[in-house]
Design an enzyme around this catalytic site. Sequence first.
Site, mmCIF file in Angstrom:
data_model
loop_
_atom_site.group_PDB
_atom_site.id
_atom_site.type_symbol
_atom_site.label_atom_id
_atom_site.label_comp_id
_atom_site.label_asym_id
_atom_site.label_seq_id
_atom_site.Cartn_x
_atom_site.Cartn_y
_atom_site.Cartn_z
ATOM 1 N N LYS A 199 62.449 83.067 37.912
ATOM 2 C CA LYS A 199 61.249 82.549 38.593
ATOM 3 C C LYS A 199 61.433 82.594 40.112
ATOM 4 O O LYS A 199 60.528 82.946 40.858
ATOM 5 C CB LYS A 199 60.929 81.127 38.127
ATOM 6 N N TYR A 236 66.979 81.870 33.425
ATOM 7 C CA TYR A 236 65.515 81.746 33.346
ATOM 8 C C TYR A 236 64.959 81.247 34.689
ATOM 9 O O TYR A 236 64.046 81.842 35.261
ATOM 10 C CB TYR A 236 65.110 80.781 32.227
ATOM 11 N N SER A 239 57.429 77.885 38.234
ATOM 12 C CA SER A 239 57.875 76.664 37.565
ATOM 13 C C SER A 239 58.486 75.689 38.560
ATOM 14 O O SER A 239 59.075 76.097 39.567
ATOM 15 C CB SER A 239 58.933 77.055 36.528
#
Length: 342
Positions: A156, A152, A125
Amino acid sequence: MKILVTGGTGYIGSHTVVELQQKGFEVIIVDALFNSRIEVLDAIEKISGTRPEFESFDLADRRLTDEFFSRHHDIKGIIHFAAHKAVGESVEQPIKYYRNNLDSLMNILESMTKYNIPNLVFSSSCTVYGQPDAEHLPVSEKAPIKKAESPYGNTKQIAEEIISESINAYKGLNAIALRYFNPVGAHDSAMIGELPLGVPNNLMPYITQTAYGIRECLKVFGSDYPTHDGTPIRDYIHIMDLAKAHVVAIERMINAKMKKSFEIFNLGTGTGYSVLDVIKSFEKVSGLKLNYEIVGRRAGDIEMVWADPTFSNDELGWKAERCLDDMTSSAWKWEQTYRKNS
Ligand code: UDP
């Protein structure tokens, strides 16, 4: 040629499955259905004419994952989408995010080495860049990684490190991490699209649900950002362009075209649009007046970010082709079709 798509009934996964099938790949999906619906398989079958093989279990379970791979020796590549993705929830329940997103990746990598599966495409992302400094906009793959704003985002970043270190350690493993900007829109058939559970967090489904009358009013979070109209800027990318990039990435690996065993690519259009630009495009393509109000900023929102896609365009021979109006019109067509049929 069989490809495993984890999270293949989810938003990006389902569009990618259809593209893979249309390119002649055989697809097996593993999805625990935490945030997606089994009916997506029917829609995939209607679009492509082929029902993908499907198994439902949690890839964060090491024993089940090993058992799955011990039965599937014909998998030539893995596209790993399965992960929790709600930023706000990750702040409230960080362990849920670290455990699921990282355990599943480690279990997959472990099985790849054990069962000699060489190729992994990983969903990353643009959150890894945080708010890039002005000199790094548009943001290229070389821009510095910023400290993650949420658990979150951190999953990544850590995932990319785990992949990088695993590739250094285990011969024969290759990976491509694709850093997505803001995926929106739906398949041309309007049979698959984004299906958030409950109240949407993201802009596009909030717009289409408001227009359909499911939400009363879209809140535009902040109009005092240093942008042309005061609202934040993102690089929205059509889901079909994004799906095609995954097929290109897996083909690059299978055809041994990689320049190194771990490559990272930005997936964006290279153009940034503000929240009000998106609303205007939606109003134009739908012919509707959207009910929205400007409210205060949302905590943790980045002011502006858009991609420098030069490296992915040159190296992958891939380019996002669809414009903002294509994104808003396909999202709107999907919302109406889905609501009429459910
Ligand atoms: N946004 C908004 N109202 C909403 C949802 C989003 O104004 O109900 C704005 C948000 O502030 C951001 C942009 O839309 O500037 C994109 O938000 P989204 O959550 O879709 O993506 P992300 O913030 O993760 O880039």
